[in-house]
Motif scaffolding. Sequence first.
Motif, mmCIF file in Angstrom:
data_model
loop_
_atom_site.group_PDB
_atom_site.id
_atom_site.type_symbol
_atom_site.label_atom_id
_atom_site.label_comp_id
_atom_site.label_asym_id
_atom_site.label_seq_id
_atom_site.Cartn_x
_atom_site.Cartn_y
_atom_site.Cartn_z
ATOM 1 N N VAL A 74 0.822 -1.212 0.000
ATOM 2 C CA VAL A 74 0.000 0.000 0.000
ATOM 3 C C VAL A 74 0.857 1.263 0.000
ATOM 4 O O VAL A 74 0.469 2.291 -0.571
ATOM 5 C CB VAL A 74 -0.981 -0.007 1.201
ATOM 6 N N GLY A 75 2.027 1.208 0.629
ATOM 7 C CA GLY A 75 2.911 2.374 0.610
ATOM 8 C C GLY A 75 3.346 2.704 -0.807
ATOM 9 O O GLY A 75 3.332 3.874 -1.228
ATOM 10 N N ALA A 76 3.702 1.675 -1.576
ATOM 11 C CA ALA A 76 4.086 1.884 -2.971
ATOM 12 C C ALA A 76 2.885 2.323 -3.801
ATOM 13 O O ALA A 76 3.010 3.154 -4.709
ATOM 14 C CB ALA A 76 4.679 0.598 -3.546
ATOM 15 N N THR A 77 1.705 1.789 -3.477
ATOM 16 C CA THR A 77 0.493 2.137 -4.220
ATOM 17 C C THR A 77 0.170 3.623 -4.088
ATOM 18 O O THR A 77 -0.010 4.337 -5.083
ATOM 19 C CB THR A 77 -0.696 1.301 -3.710
ATOM 20 N N GLY A 104 14.049 11.103 -11.504
ATOM 21 C CA GLY A 104 15.067 10.099 -11.811
ATOM 22 C C GLY A 104 15.267 9.138 -10.656
ATOM 23 O O GLY A 104 15.357 7.918 -10.837
ATOM 24 N N ILE A 105 15.310 9.673 -9.446
ATOM 25 C CA ILE A 105 15.495 8.833 -8.260
ATOM 26 C C ILE A 105 14.220 8.056 -7.932
ATOM 27 O O ILE A 105 14.246 6.848 -7.693
ATOM 28 C CB ILE A 105 15.906 9.694 -7.045
ATOM 29 N N GLY A 106 13.090 8.767 -7.920
ATOM 30 C CA GLY A 106 11.836 8.146 -7.502
ATOM 31 C C GLY A 106 11.334 7.101 -8.470
ATOM 32 O O GLY A 106 10.958 5.987 -8.064
ATOM 33 N N TYR A 107 11.325 7.409 -9.779
ATOM 34 C CA TYR A 107 10.816 6.459 -10.758
ATOM 35 C C TYR A 107 11.694 5.215 -10.857
ATOM 36 O O TYR A 107 11.203 4.129 -11.138
ATOM 37 C CB TYR A 107 10.714 7.142 -12.129
ATOM 38 N N ALA A 108 12.991 5.381 -10.641
ATOM 39 C CA ALA A 108 13.885 4.226 -10.738
ATOM 40 C C ALA A 108 13.567 3.172 -9.694
ATOM 41 O O ALA A 108 13.792 1.984 -9.914
ATOM 42 C CB ALA A 108 15.336 4.684 -10.582
ATOM 43 N N ALA A 109 13.030 3.595 -8.554
ATOM 44 C CA ALA A 109 12.798 2.672 -7.445
ATOM 45 C C ALA A 109 11.340 2.264 -7.278
ATOM 46 O O ALA A 109 11.046 1.365 -6.491
ATOM 47 C CB ALA A 109 13.301 3.302 -6.138
ATOM 48 N N LEU A 110 10.420 2.908 -7.989
ATOM 49 C CA LEU A 110 9.004 2.590 -7.799
ATOM 50 C C LEU A 110 8.694 1.130 -8.102
ATOM 51 O O LEU A 110 7.959 0.472 -7.359
ATOM 52 C CB LEU A 110 8.146 3.494 -8.689
#
Length: 467
Positions: A271-274, A378-384
């Motif tokens: 849910v955190g990732a969602t 760049g940082i956020g999308y790479a880890a989603l």
Amino acid sequence: MATLVAPASRETSIRNPWPAVISLAFAASIAALQNTAVVPLLPVLQRELNASLAAVTWTLTLSLLVGAVSTPLLSRFGDMYGRRRMILGALGLLVIGSVMAALATSLTWLIVARVLQGFVTALVPLSIGVVRDLLPRNQLATGIGVLSATMGFGSGGGMILAGLASGDFHLVFWITGGVSLVAAIVVAFLVRDVAPPLRGRPDLLGAALLAAWLVALLLAVSEGGSWGWTSPGVLGLFGAAVVLAGVWVLVERRVAEPLVDMAMLVHRGTVGATVSSALLGFSFFTLMTGMSSFAQAPEQAGGFAATTLEVGFYLLPSTLFMLVISLFAGRIMRRLPASSMVAAGAAVTALAAFWLVIANETSAHLYVASSLMGVGLGIGYAALGTMAVEHVAPERTAVAAGVNALVRIVGGSVSGAAIAAILAALPGAGGYQWVFGAAAGAGVVAALFAAGYGYLNRAAVTGPSAH
């Protein structure tokens, strides 16, 4: 640091899977590019097609909406008939839609073309499923990171493409069609399905209900400013959205093979990732669309009266930062938890938006915001992608990736309607400040959710099992 749940060992028939991974990353970047290329063209479409801003915004919103519905649907078809086949089918629809859009002479024809293009959004979770089958456990996080990061790079590249085409939307779609055709050929030669097909039944009723309540919601939000928030039409649309969403949830909870796994949607491990994904998608599209529209607004409205080429230069730093960070994304994820990277990326994206709330008088201010946005995304999308699947049982990886992609797309699709509503209610520079403020607020909440659930899930959590 949480570790990615994956099989202890995985054998593949492909000696070197990385050419296939890179080809999928290239295709994923085009899937993102075809949406963001439209953003700086909205004022051009408004002028050349003689339509209102709210009307032309649907060329972006409907494409995202189709992507939200087709993502879980094509992911299921991929499990049943092969992911490679679905990826090629989505790329084929992108080529056809691009040609139709390049030849379009009316808004209706262009919207139909954009609907076809929207199906390619499903390529991202399909590609993640292929990568999971191809790569060994110790390379899986890197592979998913490459896919996610190049998606962010493609998002910035779309803005640059529109600028280099000098606002000629016909040329933009011809280029998109040509590059998509090349991507389809490369994928056809380099990508093979490893996992055997599974039996199943697509949830067509769930897909129809999802599309219905999202259309009602987005139409209500986008037209609230012009129709009136208390008008019968807007209230009726909101009511219809609530009822249809309720029916959709009931159907998804009872059907044997739901379009969206509700347990996966709300489980503590996902849910955190969602929530973070939905809010970061909203923040990104709101900030990017707001910057483009603000830069092209006339000077008397507080803007810079910029051309699409100048808008492309304003957003060039974001593209460059996304590209650089994507090259090191895998290395960073081996040192930091995915949740920490998503939290940091969302916080920097929020900072970019907040910067424009307080400083938007000169071109330098736009360049600063663009740079911060590139770093954050760049940082956020790479880890989603990794955050979405790291606490999920191996057989549920594709489902979790599909759910995460869906909510990110839904967040992005809401942004177009929200911007139209804000600018209709508050025309001029003051309206854009509210647009950037909304993007900043969404980024802050996304960062808090990612950090909070990353802390709660610091010990591995197993996701919900299959029905």
